[in-house]
Scaffold this motif. Structure first.
Motif, mmCIF file in Angstrom:
data_model
loop_
_atom_site.group_PDB
_atom_site.id
_atom_site.type_symbol
_atom_site.label_atom_id
_atom_site.label_comp_id
_atom_site.label_asym_id
_atom_site.label_seq_id
_atom_site.Cartn_x
_atom_site.Cartn_y
_atom_site.Cartn_z
ATOM 1 N N VAL A 215 41.066 38.436 46.696
ATOM 2 C CA VAL A 215 40.650 39.433 45.702
ATOM 3 C C VAL A 215 39.144 39.361 45.505
ATOM 4 O O VAL A 215 38.579 38.296 45.249
ATOM 5 N N LYS A 216 38.496 40.504 45.612
ATOM 6 C CA LYS A 216 37.033 40.562 45.467
ATOM 7 C C LYS A 216 36.656 40.662 43.993
ATOM 8 O O LYS A 216 37.324 41.321 43.210
ATOM 9 N N GLY A 217 35.537 40.018 43.641
ATOM 10 C CA GLY A 217 35.066 40.104 42.267
ATOM 11 C C GLY A 217 34.384 38.836 41.822
ATOM 12 O O GLY A 217 34.304 37.838 42.556
ATOM 13 N N ASP A 218 33.883 38.873 40.609
ATOM 14 C CA ASP A 218 33.195 37.724 40.008
ATOM 15 C C ASP A 218 34.149 37.082 39.019
ATOM 16 O O ASP A 218 34.464 37.665 37.972
ATOM 17 N N PHE A 219 34.632 35.871 39.322
ATOM 18 C CA PHE A 219 35.643 35.212 38.502
ATOM 19 C C PHE A 219 35.151 33.856 37.994
ATOM 20 O O PHE A 219 34.310 33.217 38.633
ATOM 21 N N GLN A 220 35.699 33.452 36.851
ATOM 22 C CA GLN A 220 35.372 32.133 36.305
ATOM 23 C C GLN A 220 36.080 31.067 37.139
ATOM 24 O O GLN A 220 37.305 30.984 37.127
ATOM 25 N N GLU A 221 35.300 30.275 37.857
ATOM 26 C CA GLU A 221 35.869 29.317 38.792
ATOM 27 C C GLU A 221 36.195 27.986 38.119
ATOM 28 O O GLU A 221 35.512 27.568 37.192
ATOM 29 N N SER A 222 37.241 27.336 38.626
ATOM 30 C CA SER A 222 37.624 26.001 38.152
ATOM 31 C C SER A 222 37.935 25.137 39.373
ATOM 32 O O SER A 222 38.879 25.420 40.113
ATOM 33 N N SER A 223 37.129 24.088 39.573
ATOM 34 C CA SER A 223 37.355 23.193 40.713
ATOM 35 C C SER A 223 38.674 22.441 40.556
ATOM 36 O O SER A 223 39.361 22.150 41.536
ATOM 37 N N PHE A 224 39.059 22.157 39.301
ATOM 38 C CA PHE A 224 40.315 21.455 39.038
ATOM 39 C C PHE A 224 41.506 22.308 39.471
ATOM 40 O O PHE A 224 42.418 21.835 40.156
ATOM 41 N N VAL A 225 41.478 23.581 39.087
ATOM 42 C CA VAL A 225 42.557 24.491 39.456
ATOM 43 C C VAL A 225 42.607 24.670 40.975
ATOM 44 O O VAL A 225 43.684 24.666 41.582
ATOM 45 N N LYS A 226 41.434 24.792 41.598
ATOM 46 C CA LYS A 226 41.385 24.969 43.044
ATOM 47 C C LYS A 226 41.980 23.768 43.767
ATOM 48 O O LYS A 226 42.715 23.909 44.753
ATOM 49 N N GLU A 227 41.691 22.576 43.266
ATOM 50 C CA GLU A 227 42.212 21.352 43.879
ATOM 51 C C GLU A 227 43.731 21.272 43.750
ATOM 52 O O GLU A 227 44.440 20.842 44.672
ATOM 53 N N LYS A 228 44.248 21.730 42.595
ATOM 54 C CA LYS A 228 45.691 21.620 42.326
ATOM 55 C C LYS A 228 46.519 22.670 43.065
ATOM 56 O O LYS A 228 47.596 22.360 43.595
ATOM 57 N N ILE A 229 46.045 23.927 43.079
ATOM 58 C CA ILE A 229 46.904 25.000 43.618
ATOM 59 C C ILE A 229 46.274 25.822 44.729
ATOM 60 O O ILE A 229 46.899 26.738 45.258
ATOM 61 N N GLY A 230 45.018 25.513 45.073
ATOM 62 C CA GLY A 230 44.428 26.172 46.228
ATOM 63 C C GLY A 230 43.641 27.432 45.959
ATOM 64 O O GLY A 230 43.189 28.098 46.891
ATOM 65 N N VAL A 231 43.458 27.787 44.698
ATOM 66 C CA VAL A 231 42.644 28.951 44.348
ATOM 67 C C VAL A 231 41.922 28.636 43.046
ATOM 68 O O VAL A 231 42.459 27.954 42.174
ATOM 69 N N ASP A 232 40.675 29.111 42.911
ATOM 70 C CA ASP A 232 39.819 28.675 41.800
ATOM 71 C C ASP A 232 40.125 29.322 40.453
ATOM 72 O O ASP A 232 39.644 28.879 39.413
ATOM 73 N N ASN A 233 40.913 30.384 40.452
ATOM 74 C CA ASN A 233 41.215 31.082 39.201
ATOM 75 C C ASN A 233 42.523 31.850 39.401
ATOM 76 O O ASN A 233 42.671 32.557 40.396
ATOM 77 N N VAL A 234 43.447 31.704 38.466
ATOM 78 C CA VAL A 234 44.730 32.410 38.582
ATOM 79 C C VAL A 234 44.741 33.675 37.742
ATOM 80 O O VAL A 234 44.992 34.767 38.244
ATOM 81 N N CYS A 235 44.461 33.543 36.435
ATOM 82 C CA CYS A 235 44.706 34.678 35.534
ATOM 83 C C CYS A 235 43.836 35.893 35.855
ATOM 84 O O CYS A 235 44.330 37.027 35.913
ATOM 85 N N GLU A 236 42.531 35.689 36.089
ATOM 86 C CA GLU A 236 41.658 36.833 36.359
ATOM 87 C C GLU A 236 41.969 37.463 37.715
ATOM 88 O O GLU A 236 42.041 38.684 37.848
ATOM 89 N N ARG A 237 42.163 36.617 38.711
ATOM 90 C CA ARG A 237 42.441 37.130 40.055
ATOM 91 C C ARG A 237 43.793 37.858 40.100
ATOM 92 O O ARG A 237 43.928 38.909 40.738
ATOM 93 N N ALA A 238 44.809 37.280 39.435
ATOM 94 C CA ALA A 238 46.139 37.903 39.445
ATOM 95 C C ALA A 238 46.120 39.257 38.749
ATOM 96 O O ALA A 238 46.736 40.226 39.226
#
Length: 283
Positions: A215-238
């Motif tokens: 998904v293209k766009g500017d999202f609030q990234e989280s290294s913790f979330v990325k490490e756990k599930i493989g993507v840096d942001n769930v709610c905004e991207r979804a």
């Protein structure tokens, strides 16, 4: 008890199928029937499997469709009694459901349906804002908002309901105008989220981590979330994915007690195939 069980099914908007007499079903559901736009769908089938009758919420709840599906599977006869179906005419509540619209003056449904059954042209207004309507006119609002949701495993329905409502209130959005809720596919069987979506008749969409990463766009990234599930942001991207990447953020990522939410506004437009089905000018 049967009463407590029925109360719970109505609270969660679950479909109820009664195998037995219509009278039993009527007495069972009578204390909990409140509004045709929000009641649970109720279907009755006789013990021999000959007849399948949608008793309540035939259109908005999908009881007519469910009865036809069950009848087809057991070799029974679906007994459809809603006037617009019997007369093969336009059903305004089914139209609203199919087209992602919310009815805001429910008293107009019966008046519009009566006009249609009388062979007259109905008066329907579709607007993003509520407007003052003349008597006999039905008002519809597009369901334009998509919720992106993330949460820790095991979050309860009550916690999620309070959290989501808090941010809907903050944004001044009525729940009935929510088009869908979206999350990562790891949450596709998350009980609290499923119950919330069922209780509010809101579709629950899920996507893989790989789909969300695209998904293209500017999202609030989280290294913790990325490490756990493989993507840096769930709610905004979804949320943006569910809006076909054409939405506008109303609420950016908000986090609280293991839950996250983002809200996107998706400009409603009548899909071309639905426009053809209902013979509506696409302009």
């Amino acid at each position: 008890s049967l009463s407590d069980w029925t109360r719970q099914q109505f609270a969660e908007k679950n479909a109820i199928v009664v195998i037995g007499a219509c009278g039993i079903a009527v007495r069972m559901i009578a204390p909990f029937v409140s509004d045709k736009l929000s009641d649970s769908p109720v279907v009755v089938a006789d013990e021999a499997g000959m007849f399948v009758i949608p008793l309540l919420s035939g259109h908005m709840g999908g009881a007519n469709e469910l009865a036809e599906q069950i009848a087809g599977q057991i070799g029974g006869i679906p007994v459809i009694t809603t006037a617009t179906d019997v007369n093969h005419t336009f059903s305004v509540d089914l139209f609203a459901k199919k087209c992602g619209l919310s009815i805001y003056n429910r008293e107009g449904i019966a008046k519009v349906s009566a006009k249609i059954l009388d062979g007259k042209t109905p008066d329907i207004v579709i607007s993003s804002e509520k407007t003052d309507l003349e008597q006999g006119v039905l008002g519809l609002q597009p369901r334009e908002y998509i919720l992106g949701i993330g949460c820790r495993r095991g979050k309860s329905f009550e916690e999620l309901d309070a959290f989501i409502q808090k941010w809907l209130d903050h944004a001044g959005i009525e729940k009935r105008l929510v088009r869908a809720a979206a999350s990562i596919d790891l949450k596709k069987e998350e009980e609290g989220l499923l119950r919330w979506c069922m209780a509010n008749r809101i579709p629950f969409l899920t996507y893989s981590a790989e789909e969300l990463k695209q998904v293209k766009g500017d999202f609030q990234e989280s290294s913790f979330v990325k490490e756990k599930i493989g993507v840096d942001n769930v709610c905004e991207r979804a949320a943006m994915k569910a809006a076909n990447e054409e939405g506008t953020f109303i609420v950016r990522k908000q986090a609280e007690n293991g839950m996250t939410i983002a809200i996107v506004k998706y400009d409603w437009k009548l899909e071309r195939e639905l426009a053809k089905e209902y013979r509506i000018d696409e302009q």
